[in-house]
Write a protein that holds these residues in place. Structure first.
Motif, PDB file in Angstrom:
ATOM      1  N   LEU A   1       0.833  -1.199   0.000  1.00 39.97           N
ATOM      2  CA  LEU A   1       0.000   0.000   0.000  1.00 39.97           C
ATOM      3  C   LEU A   1       0.870   1.252   0.000  1.00 39.97           C
ATOM      4  N   ILE A   2       1.879   1.283   0.842  1.00 42.01           N
ATOM      5  CA  ILE A   2       2.781   2.437   0.924  1.00 42.01           C
ATOM      6  C   ILE A   2       3.493   2.657  -0.401  1.00 42.01           C
ATOM      7  N   ASP A   3       3.958   1.570  -1.015  1.00 43.46           N
ATOM      8  CA  ASP A   3       4.718   1.675  -2.257  1.00 43.46           C
ATOM      9  C   ASP A   3       3.857   2.141  -3.429  1.00 43.46           C
TER      10      ASP A   3
ATOM     11  N   ILE B   1       0.440   7.928   1.029  1.00 46.05           N
ATOM     12  CA  ILE B   1       0.482   7.009   2.178  1.00 46.05           C
ATOM     13  C   ILE B   1       1.948   6.873   2.585  1.00 46.05           C
ATOM     14  N   GLY B   2       2.363   7.648   3.531  1.00 48.71           N
ATOM     15  CA  GLY B   2       3.748   7.588   3.974  1.00 48.71           C
ATOM     16  C   GLY B   2       3.984   6.441   4.937  1.00 48.71           C
ATOM     17  N   LEU B   3       5.217   6.329   5.391  1.00 45.03           N
ATOM     18  CA  LEU B   3       5.568   5.244   6.304  1.00 45.03           C
ATOM     19  C   LEU B   3       4.779   5.325   7.606  1.00 45.03           C
TER      20      LEU B   3
ATOM     21  N   ARG C   1       5.047   5.240 -14.074  1.00 45.52           N
ATOM     22  CA  ARG C   1       4.814   5.402 -12.651  1.00 45.52           C
ATOM     23  C   ARG C   1       5.896   4.675 -11.863  1.00 45.52           C
ATOM     24  N   PRO C   2       6.111   5.060 -10.609  1.00 47.78           N
ATOM     25  CA  PRO C   2       7.223   4.489  -9.836  1.00 47.78           C
ATOM     26  C   PRO C   2       7.232   2.966  -9.767  1.00 47.78           C
ATOM     27  N   ASN C   3       6.059   2.326  -9.786  1.00 49.14           N
ATOM     28  CA  ASN C   3       6.023   0.877  -9.623  1.00 49.14           C
ATOM     29  C   ASN C   3       5.761   0.130 -10.919  1.00 49.14           C
ATOM     30  N   ASP C   4       5.773   0.828 -12.063  1.00 50.67           N
ATOM     31  CA  ASP C   4       5.621   0.155 -13.349  1.00 50.67           C
ATOM     32  C   ASP C   4       6.924  -0.551 -13.718  1.00 50.67           C
TER      33      ASP C   4
END
Length: 397
Positions: free
Chosen positions: A147-149, A154-156, A308-311
């Motif tokens: 979820l955070i990633d 949604i920070g730590l 996107r960062p997680n692509d």
């Protein structure tokens, strides 16, 4: 060819069919279901193309078939909701160790409504909408770290605080009988039946959102957007050409270098990847060609993909050095919108010819891969592609 955007399939007739499955007292508006139904329909396999514009009856029939197939595909995953207990740690003073444990009902994050997510501490309506859209597009969240990633905002601290107040389980299957052959009404009734609550419209929205999440989980990467509806006609889809050159393998690199050096008025480049890892990389010759062309008065525009960062594509990492190099003195290069995969690979020279195919601007594509591109000598086609490129360019300005 006529391409259908999934949003064009969400007709009033489809909404009425959904409404009929819930009872005569239910009143639905198309806008209430437009986004989530579009997401579901766009995820279905073999999304069709037509040789003409389909009428409203054909669109509605197609939408019913796709939606019913979607529900049947994941119905076994939508059996029942889980009630789990979780807890939150609440600070009672400024001292870091003075916290109070509060027992709460764990929120099933993978099929909770936007309203349920909004009520979580530290979330709010805007962040809840981001969470909902992310799971619709890319599937269920697997853990608090996932979820955070995946969700910006949604920070730590928030993620770790929510970790024990969330349930990451997905609904398990049950032994219900599947609906009859493409019976949309029965399929919707079965989909909604295990969703708790008094408001049937909210239950339908929750069920459809759960369906979108399940379909997204089946896709390893985000599906590209379907183009907006375009009617086929000779002025749009067929263009006269004086010549077509075939560029296989390394021939592409040499021919594009020549074309950049010979450009007199304009160069437009739309490219998925332009690799520039070091000053002696082969792409440097093409980038220098663009800068030199700009120096002699040629209009140069370069549009490259930003993911996107997680692509999985690493487009932002690959393309950032090129963006910085080309924009040292003036803006020649722009990133596209990160929410859309820019997978095009073409360039337009002087609005007279178009080079397009499978070549990225990378050493592997130039010299190692079995890539193939063509040079289309057609002012009509180049004009059409320039209009297309200009619209993409302006969107990022």
């Amino acid at each position: 060819m006529f391409y259908l955007d999934p949003r064009d399939l969400v007709t009033d007739a489809l909404v009425e069919r959904c409404q009929g499955a819930l009872g005569s007292e239910v009143v639905l508006e198309r806008t209430q279901l437009l986004d989530v139904l579009s997401e579901i329909l766009g995820r279905m396999d073999s999304f069709p193309m037509f040789d003409r514009e389909p009428d409203s009856v054909e669109r509605s029939a197609l939408a019913e078939r796709l939606l019913t197939d979607a529900i049947v595909r994941v119905l076994k995953m939508s059996g029942y909701t889980h009630i789990e207990l979780g807890y939150l740690l609440d600070s009672v003073s400024v001292e870091p160790l003075e916290r109070r444990i509060r027992s709460v009902r764990a929120v099933p994050i993978n099929f909770a409504s936007a309203e349920d997510l909004d009520m979580l501490p530290g979330v709010g309506s805007a962040l809840a909408e981001l969470m909902l859209n992310e799971r619709r597009r890319h599937g269920p969240f697997l853990s608090a770290q996932d979820l955070i990633d995946r969700v910006d905002g949604i920070g730590l601290d928030t993620g770790h605080r929510l970790a024990h107040a969330l349930s990451f389980r997905f609904p398990e299957s049950d032994l219900r009988e599947l609906p009859g052959e493409r019976d949309l009404g029965q399929a919707i009734a079965l989909l909604v039946s295990p969703i708790p609550g008094e408001d049937i419209v909210l239950r339908l929205k929750a069920a459809l959102d759960q369906l979108a999440t399940a379909l997204a989980a089946e896709s390893p990467v985000e599906l590209p957007e379907v183009p907006h509806a375009v009617v086929s006609d000779i002025n749009r889809d067929e263009f006269p050409s004086t010549a077509i050159e075939s560029l296989a393998g390394p021939a592409y690199f040499n021919r594009v270098s020549e074309l950049l050096d010979g450009a007199a008025q304009s160069i437009d480049v739309c490219m998925f990847h332009i690799a520039f890892p070091s000053p002696d990389h082969p792409t440097r010759k093409l980038l220098d060609g663009l800068i030199n062309a700009h120096g002699r008065g040629v209009t140069v525009r370069v549009l490259i993909d930003r993911d996107r960062p997680n692509d999985p594509y690493q487009s932002t990492v690959v393309n950032s050095p090129t963006l910085a190099f080309l924009n040292q003195n003036t803006e020649l290069c722009r990133f596209d919108d990160e929410s859309v995969l820019l997978h095009s690979k073409y360039l337009i020279i002087d609005e007279e010819l178009v080079v397009l195919g499978s070549h990225n601007w990378s050493a592997g594509s130039f010299f190692n891969f079995d890539d193939l591109s063509v040079v289309v000598h057609s002012a009509d086609y180049a004009g059409y592609m320039t209009t297309r490129f200009s619209a993409q360019w302006a969107d990022q300005g």
